[in-house]
Every structure is written in C-alpha cells, then in structure tokens.
Design a protein around this motif. Sequence first.
Motif, PDB file in Angstrom:
ATOM      1  N   MET A   1      20.706  52.035-117.538  1.00  0.00           N
ATOM      2  CA  MET A   1      22.105  52.397-117.423  1.00  0.00           C
ATOM      3  C   MET A   1      22.954  51.137-117.524  1.00  0.00           C
ATOM      4  O   MET A   1      22.723  50.149-116.830  1.00  0.00           O
ATOM      5  N   ASN A   2      23.941  51.141-118.395  1.00  0.00           N
ATOM      6  CA  ASN A   2      24.822  49.991-118.561  1.00  0.00           C
ATOM      7  C   ASN A   2      25.931  50.024-117.528  1.00  0.00           C
ATOM      8  O   ASN A   2      26.491  51.071-117.249  1.00  0.00           O
ATOM      9  N   ARG A   3      26.249  48.860-117.012  1.00  0.00           N
ATOM     10  CA  ARG A   3      27.341  48.805-116.046  1.00  0.00           C
ATOM     11  C   ARG A   3      28.639  48.569-116.809  1.00  0.00           C
ATOM     12  O   ARG A   3      28.657  47.941-117.865  1.00  0.00           O
ATOM     13  N   LYS A   4      29.732  49.076-116.253  1.00  0.00           N
ATOM     14  CA  LYS A   4      31.048  48.904-116.869  1.00  0.00           C
ATOM     15  C   LYS A   4      31.419  47.428-116.870  1.00  0.00           C
ATOM     16  O   LYS A   4      30.997  46.676-115.993  1.00  0.00           O
ATOM     17  N   ASN A   5      32.254  47.042-117.840  1.00  0.00           N
ATOM     18  CA  ASN A   5      32.701  45.653-117.821  1.00  0.00           C
ATOM     19  C   ASN A   5      33.731  45.482-116.710  1.00  0.00           C
ATOM     20  O   ASN A   5      34.346  46.442-116.244  1.00  0.00           O
ATOM     21  N   ILE A   6      33.902  44.259-116.272  1.00  0.00           N
ATOM     22  CA  ILE A   6      34.745  43.993-115.108  1.00  0.00           C
ATOM     23  C   ILE A   6      36.201  44.372-115.349  1.00  0.00           C
ATOM     24  O   ILE A   6      36.895  44.814-114.439  1.00  0.00           O
ATOM     25  N   GLU A   7      36.673  44.229-116.578  1.00  0.00           N
ATOM     26  CA  GLU A   7      38.055  44.605-116.877  1.00  0.00           C
ATOM     27  C   GLU A   7      38.285  46.088-116.587  1.00  0.00           C
ATOM     28  O   GLU A   7      39.296  46.473-116.008  1.00  0.00           O
ATOM     29  N   GLN A   8      37.339  46.919-116.994  1.00  0.00           N
ATOM     30  CA  GLN A   8      37.449  48.358-116.774  1.00  0.00           C
ATOM     31  C   GLN A   8      37.376  48.686-115.288  1.00  0.00           C
ATOM     32  O   GLN A   8      38.155  49.495-114.785  1.00  0.00           O
ATOM     33  N   VAL A   9      36.454  48.067-114.586  1.00  0.00           N
ATOM     34  CA  VAL A   9      36.309  48.313-113.145  1.00  0.00           C
ATOM     35  C   VAL A   9      37.585  47.898-112.412  1.00  0.00           C
ATOM     36  O   VAL A   9      38.090  48.637-111.561  1.00  0.00           O
ATOM     37  N   LEU A  10      38.121  46.741-112.750  1.00  0.00           N
ATOM     38  CA  LEU A  10      39.347  46.269-112.107  1.00  0.00           C
ATOM     39  C   LEU A  10      40.505  47.218-112.389  1.00  0.00           C
ATOM     40  O   LEU A  10      41.272  47.572-111.488  1.00  0.00           O
TER      41      LEU A  10
ATOM     42  N   VAL B   1      48.095  41.758-101.862  1.00  0.00           N
ATOM     43  CA  VAL B   1      49.214  41.330-102.696  1.00  0.00           C
ATOM     44  C   VAL B   1      48.831  41.138-104.166  1.00  0.00           C
ATOM     45  O   VAL B   1      49.688  40.858-104.994  1.00  0.00           O
ATOM     46  N   GLY B   2      47.553  41.290-104.497  1.00  0.00           N
ATOM     47  CA  GLY B   2      47.148  41.156-105.886  1.00  0.00           C
ATOM     48  C   GLY B   2      45.654  41.316-106.069  1.00  0.00           C
ATOM     49  O   GLY B   2      44.885  41.263-105.117  1.00  0.00           O
ATOM     50  N   THR B   3      45.258  41.521-107.332  1.00  0.00           N
ATOM     51  CA  THR B   3      43.844  41.580-107.698  1.00  0.00           C
ATOM     52  C   THR B   3      43.662  40.830-109.008  1.00  0.00           C
ATOM     53  O   THR B   3      44.607  40.683-109.786  1.00  0.00           O
ATOM     54  N   ALA B   4      42.466  40.356-109.235  1.00  0.00           N
ATOM     55  CA  ALA B   4      42.161  39.641-110.474  1.00  0.00           C
ATOM     56  C   ALA B   4      40.650  39.603-110.641  1.00  0.00           C
ATOM     57  O   ALA B   4      39.894  39.983-109.752  1.00  0.00           O
ATOM     58  N   GLN B   5      40.240  39.135-111.785  1.00  0.00           N
ATOM     59  CA  GLN B   5      38.818  38.906-112.002  1.00  0.00           C
ATOM     60  C   GLN B   5      38.575  37.406-112.003  1.00  0.00           C
ATOM     61  O   GLN B   5      39.457  36.618-112.330  1.00  0.00           O
TER      62      GLN B   5
END
Length: 69
Positions: free
Chosen positions: A1-10, A24-28
């Motif tokens: 099973m492939n995991r989602k890329n971090i951009e999609q998860v974020l 106050v914010g989120t980022a990768q």
Amino acid sequence: MNRKNIEQVLKEHSERLMALPGVVGTAQGERNGEAYIAVFVASASASLQAQLPSEIEGYAVSIVETGEI
C-alpha cells in the motif's frame, strides 16, 4: 500500500489542526531525510500538546512554539 505524499496529507489535515485554539500554522519539513508535519503553536501548553497527534498518516508531527503570529 502506498502512503500519500506529505503535501496531500497536510492539505487534508491542516484545517482540523488550525481549528485547535493556540495553533497558528502548519507546514511540512524534512529532518534526516524524513518528511514531517510541523504544527506551529503560540504556546506549547500541556493541554494543547495532548490534543495534537504524534503522527498523521505515517508522518511524524513536530510541535514548534512560535508565539503569536
């Protein structure tokens, strides 16, 4: 099973994280070649830290205290 890329998860989880009082914010980010999710908080209180997960969909979550932005 492939995991989602971090951009999609974020993208899928940022709104929920930002709804928590004190966030106050989120980022990768990347540390030692591993992608992670950074959650920026005004104050890293114990109660807020308890509401934040240690990982989301296989990506580690790092809490970063920034003060108000």
